[in-house]
Design an enzyme around this catalytic site. Structure first.
Site, PDB file in Angstrom:
ATOM      1  N   GLY A   1       0.825  -1.213   0.000  1.00  0.00           N
ATOM      2  CA  GLY A   1       0.000   0.000   0.000  1.00  0.00           C
ATOM      3  C   GLY A   1       0.854   1.256   0.000  1.00  0.00           C
TER       4      GLY A   1
ATOM      5  N   ARG B   1       0.485  -4.445  -5.746  1.00  0.00           N
ATOM      6  CA  ARG B   1       0.431  -5.744  -5.071  1.00  0.00           C
ATOM      7  C   ARG B   1       0.663  -6.783  -6.163  1.00  0.00           C
ATOM      8  NH1 ARG B   1      -3.256  -2.736  -1.448  1.00  0.00           N
ATOM      9  NH2 ARG B   1      -2.101  -2.716   0.489  1.00  0.00           N
TER      10      ARG B   1
ATOM     11  N   ASP C   1       4.063  -4.972   6.512  1.00  0.00           N
ATOM     12  CA  ASP C   1       4.344  -6.331   6.996  1.00  0.00           C
ATOM     13  C   ASP C   1       4.070  -7.387   5.927  1.00  0.00           C
ATOM     14  OD1 ASP C   1       1.661  -6.003   7.187  1.00  0.00           O
ATOM     15  OD2 ASP C   1       1.461  -6.755   9.234  1.00  0.00           O
TER      16      ASP C   1
ATOM     17  N   THR D   1       3.643   2.238   6.790  1.00  0.00           N
ATOM     18  CA  THR D   1       2.211   1.940   6.857  1.00  0.00           C
ATOM     19  C   THR D   1       1.519   3.063   7.592  1.00  0.00           C
ATOM     20  OG1 THR D   1       0.510   0.629   7.952  1.00  0.00           O
ATOM     21  CG2 THR D   1       2.681   0.449   8.881  1.00  0.00           C
TER      22      THR D   1
ATOM     23  N   ASP E   1      -0.997   2.647   9.285  1.00  0.00           N
ATOM     24  CA  ASP E   1      -1.588   2.055  10.496  1.00  0.00           C
ATOM     25  C   ASP E   1      -0.636   2.012  11.686  1.00  0.00           C
ATOM     26  OD1 ASP E   1      -3.990   1.588   9.270  1.00  0.00           O
ATOM     27  OD2 ASP E   1      -3.425  -0.416   8.574  1.00  0.00           O
TER      28      ASP E   1
ATOM     29  N   ASP F   1       1.412  -0.254  12.738  1.00  0.00           N
ATOM     30  CA  ASP F   1       1.282  -1.489  13.527  1.00  0.00           C
ATOM     31  C   ASP F   1       2.393  -2.493  13.226  1.00  0.00           C
ATOM     32  OD1 ASP F   1       0.478  -2.027  10.972  1.00  0.00           O
ATOM     33  OD2 ASP F   1      -1.325  -3.136  11.513  1.00  0.00           O
TER      34      ASP F   1
ATOM     35  N   ARG G   1      -7.824  -1.444   8.970  1.00  0.00           N
ATOM     36  CA  ARG G   1      -8.550  -2.724   8.837  1.00  0.00           C
ATOM     37  C   ARG G   1      -8.356  -3.600  10.072  1.00  0.00           C
ATOM     38  NH1 ARG G   1      -7.159  -4.588   2.909  1.00  0.00           N
ATOM     39  NH2 ARG G   1      -5.690  -2.965   3.348  1.00  0.00           N
TER      40      ARG G   1
HETATM   41  P1  ADP Z   1       2.055  -4.193   2.660  1.00  0.00           P
HETATM   42  O1  ADP Z   1       3.503  -4.411   2.448  1.00  0.00           O
HETATM   43  O2  ADP Z   1       1.679  -2.762   2.483  1.00  0.00           O
HETATM   44  O3  ADP Z   1       1.569  -4.807   3.971  1.00  0.00           O
HETATM   45  P2  ADP Z   1       0.657  -6.308   1.131  1.00  0.00           P
HETATM   46  O4  ADP Z   1       0.164  -7.019   2.354  1.00  0.00           O
HETATM   47  O5  ADP Z   1      -0.312  -6.071   0.055  1.00  0.00           O
HETATM   48  O6  ADP Z   1       1.284  -4.887   1.462  1.00  0.00           O
HETATM   49  O7  ADP Z   1       1.886  -7.157   0.542  1.00  0.00           O
HETATM   50  C1  ADP Z   1       2.584  -6.674  -0.590  1.00  0.00           C
HETATM   51  C2  ADP Z   1       2.965  -7.818  -1.487  1.00  0.00           C
HETATM   52  O8  ADP Z   1       3.847  -8.708  -0.797  1.00  0.00           O
HETATM   53  C3  ADP Z   1       1.819  -8.701  -1.963  1.00  0.00           C
HETATM   54  O9  ADP Z   1       1.124  -8.167  -3.058  1.00  0.00           O
HETATM   55  C4  ADP Z   1       2.574  -9.971  -2.366  1.00  0.00           C
HETATM   56  O10 ADP Z   1       3.136  -9.849  -3.651  1.00  0.00           O
HETATM   57  C5  ADP Z   1       3.711 -10.020  -1.349  1.00  0.00           C
HETATM   58  N1  ADP Z   1       3.406 -10.963  -0.273  1.00  0.00           N
HETATM   59  C6  ADP Z   1       2.693 -10.762   0.841  1.00  0.00           C
HETATM   60  N2  ADP Z   1       2.636 -11.892   1.598  1.00  0.00           N
HETATM   61  C7  ADP Z   1       3.334 -12.839   0.924  1.00  0.00           C
HETATM   62  C8  ADP Z   1       3.676 -14.202   1.168  1.00  0.00           C
HETATM   63  N3  ADP Z   1       3.258 -14.836   2.278  1.00  0.00           N
HETATM   64  N4  ADP Z   1       4.428 -14.861   0.241  1.00  0.00           N
HETATM   65  C9  ADP Z   1       4.876 -14.225  -0.862  1.00  0.00           C
HETATM   66  N5  ADP Z   1       4.592 -12.944  -1.150  1.00  0.00           N
HETATM   67  C10 ADP Z   1       3.837 -12.258  -0.288  1.00  0.00           C
END
Ligand code: ADP
Length: 329
Positions: A17, A78, A109, A132, A134, A136, A178
């Site tokens: 994000g 993403r 995370d 982030t 958030d 967190d 969220r």
């Molecule tokens: P943020 O980093 O803002 O928390 P996301 O949760 O959308 O964002 O995660 C960003 C990207 O990281 C996802 O679109 C995906 O490509 C990758 N990702 C997240 N979790 C996993 C996982 N368990 N295994 C592989 N890639 C992951």
């Protein structure tokens, strides 16, 4: 310390994000890398761009005049493909082809979980900078973007308060979060909200009704209820409906702040935080430390291994809910 012998070129990217302060971090990574004699390449659109081979050169002038800009010059995305073994293998191949010896990512995370998975299959020094709205993420008191989002929310609520006060209304304001109520609680205290609903605590509609009735009897001319989008009782619309069913003499409105919370020029706090973490991330890579997140704890740079970042939960400051409750009389 001297640079690890193999490190000549590093990559930087933003993933997951978006939030304000990412450009300040990119600038810090590029300038700091150049200071250490490293070449820098930018990867567009996070993991998706890594798989699609979207690498661009990032000389010093590419990051001029961006510290004050919201969004990210490297774009973010993403990626479903990065969740597959094949996707991650393609990403690694592109990193090798582009001569990348180390990677710095500005991510949340989810992104850290992603890179941890990647590192179980491939060998590359990686350092993450937490971002982030958030706030967190374990391992840092503040994540990039949070302070700006918080200030954006408070400014928006101040404006809502003006119109609420003019019409003797109650507003239910939905803010982002969220799974996390940090923005809701802090903006609630900062804007003098009457009630706050967050995912970390069970929301009782009766309690909100009581607070609003009490305010009404005390002749308050406006009241604000802040609802984190992931609250267990539902979003602002649901909570407003539930309150109306129990007490319909309120003139109520709902305002969902939405994506404006992610945009805008970063506050000075976020610019400085992102700048410090950018420099710390390059320092760590150059000095041979890897697979860690750099953060700030008690105003000092702190390095936390990825496995700890994803395994531990950041403690929620419940005492702030008490502050909000006491002051909402
Ligand atoms: P943020 O980093 O803002 O928390 P996301 O949760 O959308 O964002 O995660 C960003 C990207 O990281 C996802 O679109 C995906 O490509 C990758 N990702 C997240 N979790 C996993 C996982 N368990 N295994 C592989 N890639 C992951």
């Amino acid at each position: 310390m001297i640079a690890a012998p193999a490190m000549k070129k590093i990559a930087v990217m933003t993933t997951g994000g978006d939030c304000p302060g990412l450009n300040a971090g990119i600038r810090a990574v590029v300038r700091s890398a150049i200071h250490h004699g490293l070449e820098v390449t930018g990867i567009l659109r996070g993991y998706e761009g890594m798989i699609q081979n979207q690498f661009i050169p990032l000389p010093s002038h590419a990051v001029s005049n961006i510290i004050q800009r919201g969004g990210t010059i490297l774009k973010t995305a993403r990626s479903e493909q990065f969740k597959t073994v094949e996707g991650r293998a393609k990403a690694y191949e592109n990193l090798r082809t582009n001569g990348v010896d180390g990677l710095i990512l500005l991510g949340g995370d989810g992104s850290i979980r992603g890179i941890q998975q990647f590192l179980q299959e491939h060998d590359l020094p990686v350092v993450a900078i937490p971002k982030t709205i958030d706030n967190d993420i374990y391992g840092t008191d503040y994540a990039v973007g949070y302070d700006t989002a918080l200030n954006t929310v408070v400014q928006a609520i101040d404006k809502i308060r003006d119109t609420a006060d003019s019409h003797d209304r109650i507003f239910f304001v939905e803010v982002m979060g969220r799974d996390a109520g940090m923005i809701a609680v802090l903006s609630g205290i900062g804007s003098g909200a009457e009630a706050i609903a967050i995912p970390e605590t069970r929301t009782r509609i009766e309690q909100i009704v009581q607070v609003l009735q009490r305010g009404w009897h005390r002749k308050k001319t406006s009241m604000i209820v802040i609802v984190a989008e992931g609250d267990d009782a539902g979003g602002a619309y649901k909570i407003a409906d539930a309150v109306r069913q129990r007490f319909d003499s309120f003139d109520t409105r709902v305002s969902v702040l939405g994506h404006m919370q992610r945009g805008g020029s970063p506050t000075c706090f976020d610019r400085v935080l992102s700048s410090r973490l950018g420099v710390a991330a390059v320092d760590a890579l150059v000095q041979g430390r890897r697979d860690i997140m750099v953060g700030v704890i008690d105003n000092k740079i702190a390095e936390t291994p990825f496995e700890t970042v994803v395994a531990r939960r950041k403690e929620f400051p419940y005492d702030l809910m008490r502050v909000a409750e006491i002051l909402s009389l």
